[in-house]
Write an enzyme that holds these catalytic residues in place. Structure first.
Site, short mmCIF file in Angstrom:
data_model
loop_
_atom_site.label_atom_id
_atom_site.label_comp_id
_atom_site.label_asym_id
_atom_site.label_seq_id
_atom_site.Cartn_x
_atom_site.Cartn_y
_atom_site.Cartn_z
N ASN A 10 -3.48 -1.51 7.83
CA ASN A 10 -4.42 -2.47 7.30
C ASN A 10 -4.50 -3.72 6.75
O ASN A 10 -3.71 -4.56 6.09
CB ASN A 10 -4.73 -2.32 6.17
CG ASN A 10 -5.38 -0.59 6.08
OD1 ASN A 10 -5.39 0.07 7.07
ND2 ASN A 10 -4.66 0.25 5.00
N TRP A 49 -12.76 18.02 -2.97
CA TRP A 49 -12.36 18.05 -0.61
C TRP A 49 -12.84 18.93 -0.43
O TRP A 49 -12.11 19.89 -0.33
CB TRP A 49 -11.34 17.10 -1.12
CG TRP A 49 -10.19 16.39 -1.21
CD1 TRP A 49 -9.88 15.83 -2.53
CD2 TRP A 49 -10.21 14.74 -0.61
NE1 TRP A 49 -9.59 14.77 -2.58
CE2 TRP A 49 -9.73 13.53 -1.48
CE3 TRP A 49 -11.43 14.93 0.11
CZ2 TRP A 49 -10.29 12.48 -1.12
CZ3 TRP A 49 -11.07 12.62 1.32
CH2 TRP A 49 -10.90 11.99 0.07
N GLU A 103 3.77 9.46 -1.13
CA GLU A 103 2.34 9.06 -1.15
C GLU A 103 1.57 10.84 -1.73
O GLU A 103 0.74 10.36 -2.86
CB GLU A 103 1.36 8.50 -0.19
CG GLU A 103 -0.49 8.31 -0.02
CD GLU A 103 -1.17 8.19 1.23
OE1 GLU A 103 -1.73 8.23 1.12
OE2 GLU A 103 -0.36 7.70 2.00
N GLU A 119 5.43 9.34 13.42
CA GLU A 119 5.82 8.62 13.11
C GLU A 119 5.32 9.38 10.90
O GLU A 119 5.17 10.48 11.35
CB GLU A 119 4.02 7.91 12.38
CG GLU A 119 3.67 6.89 11.34
CD GLU A 119 2.26 6.10 11.04
OE1 GLU A 119 1.91 6.36 10.45
OE2 GLU A 119 1.83 5.34 12.34
N GLU A 133 0.99 -1.12 0.44
CA GLU A 133 0.05 0.28 -0.40
C GLU A 133 0.94 1.21 0.24
O GLU A 133 2.00 1.39 1.01
CB GLU A 133 -1.11 0.39 0.91
CG GLU A 133 -2.17 0.90 1.31
CD GLU A 133 -2.92 0.79 1.89
OE1 GLU A 133 -4.10 1.78 2.23
OE2 GLU A 133 -3.44 -0.08 2.93
N ARG A 134 0.66 2.44 -1.02
CA ARG A 134 1.38 3.31 -1.04
C ARG A 134 3.29 3.06 -1.32
O ARG A 134 3.93 3.58 -1.09
CB ARG A 134 1.46 4.45 0.27
CG ARG A 134 -0.13 4.56 0.18
CD ARG A 134 -0.70 5.33 -0.90
NE ARG A 134 -2.20 5.52 -0.02
CZ ARG A 134 -3.09 5.54 -1.05
NH1 ARG A 134 -2.86 5.83 -1.93
NH2 ARG A 134 -4.94 5.27 0.19
N LYS A 175 -3.42 -0.45 14.19
CA LYS A 175 -4.47 0.47 13.67
C LYS A 175 -6.33 0.01 14.09
O LYS A 175 -6.55 -0.77 13.36
CB LYS A 175 -3.95 0.48 11.73
CG LYS A 175 -5.08 1.37 11.48
CD LYS A 175 -4.65 1.56 9.89
CE LYS A 175 -5.85 2.65 9.22
NZ LYS A 175 -5.25 2.85 7.82
N GLU A 212 -10.19 3.72 9.74
CA GLU A 212 -10.30 3.85 8.15
C GLU A 212 -10.47 2.33 7.93
O GLU A 212 -10.29 1.32 7.67
CB GLU A 212 -9.53 4.13 7.80
CG GLU A 212 -8.85 4.99 7.78
CD GLU A 212 -7.54 5.43 6.68
OE1 GLU A 212 -7.55 6.38 6.19
OE2 GLU A 212 -6.66 4.45 6.71
N ASP A 215 -2.55 14.14 7.30
CA ASP A 215 -2.36 12.43 7.11
C ASP A 215 -1.08 12.92 6.05
O ASP A 215 -0.80 12.56 4.53
CB ASP A 215 -3.70 12.33 6.01
CG ASP A 215 -3.05 10.85 5.85
OD1 ASP A 215 -4.20 10.34 5.02
OD2 ASP A 215 -1.86 10.48 6.05
N ARG A 263 -11.40 17.12 11.15
CA ARG A 263 -10.72 15.85 11.69
C ARG A 263 -9.15 16.43 11.84
O ARG A 263 -9.09 15.50 13.05
CB ARG A 263 -10.26 14.98 9.73
CG ARG A 263 -8.86 14.57 9.66
CD ARG A 263 -9.00 13.80 8.37
NE ARG A 263 -8.45 12.80 8.50
CZ ARG A 263 -7.82 12.26 7.07
NH1 ARG A 263 -8.29 12.26 5.83
NH2 ARG A 263 -6.45 11.24 7.19
O1 GCW Z 1 -2.13 7.61 4.58
C1 GCW Z 1 -3.29 6.71 4.12
C2 GCW Z 1 -3.10 5.25 2.97
C3 GCW Z 1 -3.21 5.15 3.95
C4 GCW Z 1 -2.71 4.55 5.31
C5 GCW Z 1 -3.74 5.41 6.12
C6 GCW Z 1 -2.95 5.16 7.28
C7 GCW Z 1 -1.87 2.63 5.62
O2 GCW Z 1 -3.92 6.62 2.57
O3 GCW Z 1 -2.68 4.29 2.60
O4 GCW Z 1 -3.67 3.31 5.27
O5 GCW Z 1 -3.53 6.79 5.61
O6 GCW Z 1 -1.85 6.09 7.77
O7 GCW Z 1 -3.71 4.19 8.11
#
Ligand code: GCW
Length: 688
Positions: free
Chosen positions: A211, A552, A408, A402, A169-170, A304, A308, A380, A351
């Site tokens: 995830n 957005w 991304e 983090e 992912e990413r 996590k 999400e 994010d 958020r």
């Molecule tokens: O940065 C966003 C991303 C998701 C990522 C999420 C997270 C792993 O778009 O791809 O999921 O946040 O940090 O959990």
């Protein structure tokens, strides 16, 4: 996939210059490395790899002190060999952190020696890589006196790799390097990767994506079916992991797993995963016992939860403390740690304010072996965000910072965007928290704290999808070893070890990398604190790559009369989560730094900035300047033709063309979108 020189990143060990060769040969051609540990065998392997490249001849590894030669390299703890015990002052190693080391050139019974020593074997690994970095950079070694300790106890890489689909992912560098289905069989790529991380002093790696389950629950769409990391806690999978753990162990790196909070039900066949249920707590204890029987130095769990769509304590109306502590009690007897992510949003209109509202009240209630892992900003990983208000707000809780190494939101392995200037800005930010040392970098220094980086390496020869983006992984490692290192020093180290010592290459690549981030901010956001205007496409490589401000409106707040998000007391109140003087600085439109202005304020399009320029004109100008900067950086790269091997030169040149093309697209789409609201033409006929 056979390894070739292009896979080596900064561990190329190119031949040293003649004027250095003799002094190097005298002290490192012969090496006496302590015997007994996996780490020391990794050290010997690295010398076997490096010396032939650097000197053009093999290293001679001795099992005792080579008395018949002019000099030698001695690597061990003081207890391992006389030359170290006698040439290093008593106690010099004792008060060193276990990951710390000393490197000294000493004269020992008439021999010119180089000593690398530490109180622990992982320190010998990091010390050896430090020495090899100096050799790789052609530094003099006849009067070395290095004493190093890492700034942060935990320096961890987070992988968002999906174990059984081998997707990342990413990730923008092809398939995941981890082939969990083939474990316990090992791939050379694992050791090559462990070498890269150890050369940066990284001491932890989370193998799989946070995830860990597909979401929304029961969804059938292909994209989410790939999240299958929850299966790694199955017993047969844990057995398979022991071999991978042994590869990383040799390099002083502990492995961790991202776990699914619903595992007791998903794997354990319990009918609940309520963290206060005793069967559930027992289940986690037994699972932890099973893991530590197999992997005694297992690092712990990354979670996590309630984020999400991932399972969490909210499923049972429990809070994050009850959730995290249920796993912590299971790991505690084994010295394991729970890294619990604070990336939770969705119940607050803004958020940005949710993480503080959720976690600050829980300060002091988490178990000793829980670290709350917090993204650098409240949204994010945007190209530029203010820092999280949780930094300095939870003094009774172990915290982890983090950061995102993968690009991304900064061009996804296509644009050459260095994250180092961004991280330096974050690290230097003064939170004015009530304590000694209130810069962001001053936090996270406890034994249970640290800094983690989300990487996206893959099977691609470049490891990162872009040869220049290897610099982000390198910079992350160096910065969290020593946050006082300046961006130029770190960047020059990487360039010299990756492309050699040509001055023109050094100056040019340094300029490209250190100017790339501001350029990206300008052509993607317009540089006044706006964020999150990317396309949320279904196609994997489209997601977050193209501009789509229309998706957005709640983030940029564009309306006919103005733009920006009111996070002051008249709006969501996010600014008040900071302490003064930071809170009042952001709160007041006159004192709010221009780079964060529209993150905190909603302003008329014709609002005049300090220099009299209107908000809309500044946005137009920044987007255009950003594209011109991208063009300038590309032109700079083109001057390196013939100075860098064709393969890497062409690779980067091709991507620069795409970067400029995309920068123009971001500029035109977003300035056009703003024009439709503002109906104010730009000067110089720029917009529309
Ligand atoms: O940065 C966003 C991303 C998701 C990522 C999420 C997270 C792993 O778009 O791809 O999921 O946040 O940090 O959990």
């Amino acid at each position: 996939m056979p390894r070739n020189q292009y896979d080596d990143c900064w561990l190329r060990y190119d031949r040293v210059s003649d004027d250095r060769r003799e002094s190097y040969r005298r002290r490192i051609k012969h090496a006496y490395v302590a015997e007994e540990s996996p780490e020391c065998s990794a050290v010997r392997d690295e010398l076997r790899e490096a010396i032939p490249g650097l000197l053009g001849e093999d290293v001679h590894l001795w099992q005792h002190r080579p008395e018949t030669v002019d000099g030698f390299l001695a690597i061990g703890t003081p207890g391992d060999m006389e030359v170290i015990k006698e040439s290093i002052p008593d106690g010099a190693v004792d008060d060193l952190d276990d990951d710390g080391y000393l490197i000294r050139s000493v004269e020992y019974e008439g021999q010119d020696c180089l000593v690398v020593t530490s109180g622990a074997d992982q320190g010998l690994v990091y010390g050896t890589f430090h020495l090899l970095r100096l050799l790789n950079m052609g530094e003099p070694i006849d009067e070395i006196d290095v004493r190093e300790e890492p700034a942060y106890a935990n320096r961890v890489i987070n992988h968002w790799d999906n174990p059984f689909r081998r997707t990342v992912e990413r990730g923008y560098a092809g398939e995941s390097i981890f082939d969990f289905d083939r474990l316990p069989d090992l791939r050379d790529r694992y050791e090559d990767y462990a070498r890269l991380l150890a050369s940066l002093g990284i001491n932890g790696v989370v193998l799989n994506n946070v995830n860990t389950e597909y979401y929304p629950r029961g969804s059938t769409n292909e994209a989410s079916q790939q999240f299958d990391g929850w299966r790694l806690l199955e017993s047969r999978r844990l057995e398979d992991l022991t071999s991978l753990a042994s590869v990383f162990r040799r390099y002083g790196i502990q492995i961790y797993l991202s776990v699914n909070f619903g595992a007791p039900k998903r794997i354990g066949d319990l009918d609940t995963f309520d963290p206060l249920d005793e069967d559930v707590r027992q289940w986690w204890r037994e699972k932890a016992d099973e893991i530590y029987d197999l992997i005694p130095d297992f690092g712990g769990f990354l979670v996590k939860a309630d984020s999400e769509g991932q399972d969490g304590p909210y499923n049972y109306d429990r809070d994050h403390v009850e959730g995290a502590n249920a796993l912590a009690q299971a790991l505690e007897p084994h010295g394991g740690r729970v890294w619990w992510r604070a990336f939770v949003y969705g119940s607050h209109e803004d958020r940005a304010i949710q993480a503080y509202d959720t976690f600050e009240p829980l300060d002091g209630d988490f178990a000793e072996n829980v670290t709350v892992q917090i993204k650098n900003g409240p949204i994010d990983f945007q190209p530029r965000e203010p820092v999280s208000t949780l930094f300095g707000a939870m003094p009774e809780t172990d915290l982890g910072l983090e950061l995102q190494i993968t690009g991304e939101y900064t061009g996804q392995g296509v644009h050459a965007t260095s994250h180092l200037p961004m991280w330096k800005e974050i690290f230097e930010f003064d939170t004015h928290a009530d304590r000694d040392g209130s810069r962001v970098q001053d936090f996270f220094r406890g034994d249970g704290e640290g800094v983690v980086g989300v990487t996206s390496i893959g099977e691609d020869h470049t490891w990162t999808g872009h040869y220049l983006m290897q610099s982000n992984l390198y910079a992350f490692g160096r910065l969290i070893w020593d946050p006082d290192l300046d961006a130029e020093t770190i960047t020059d180290e990487w360039i010299t070890q990756t492309f050699g010592a040509d001055e023109a290459v050094l100056d040019t690549v340094r300029e490209i990398l250190l100017d790339s981030w501001e350029a990206c901010i300008d052509y993607e956001t317009g540089g006044l604190g706006l964020i999150h205007m990317m396309h949320n496409g279904q196609e994997y490589l489209e997601n977050h790559y193209y501009p789509a401000p229309e998706e957005w409106p709640g983030y940029h707040g564009a309306t006919e009369e103005g733009i920006g998000y009111d996070r002051t007391a008249t709006g969501s109140g996010y600014a008040q989560q900071f302490r003064d003087p930071v809170a009042s600085r952001f709160e007041d439109v006159e004192t709010c730094p221009e780079k964060h202005l529209l993150f905190f304020h909603h302003l008329p399009w014709d609002h005049e900035l300090e220099d009299g320029t209107t908000v809309i004109q500044r946005l137009y100008d920044n987007f255009y300047d950003g594209v011109e900067e991208a063009e300038r950086l590309r032109d700079l790269w083109m001057t390196l033709e013939g100075k860098i091997d064709d393969r890497r030169f062409e690779h980067v040149a091709t991507r620069f063309d795409e970067q400029v093309h995309q920068a123009e697209k971001w500029r035109d789409v977003i300035t056009g979108y703003f024009y439709d609201f503002a109906e104010i033409e730009g000067e110089k006929g720029r917009v529309p």
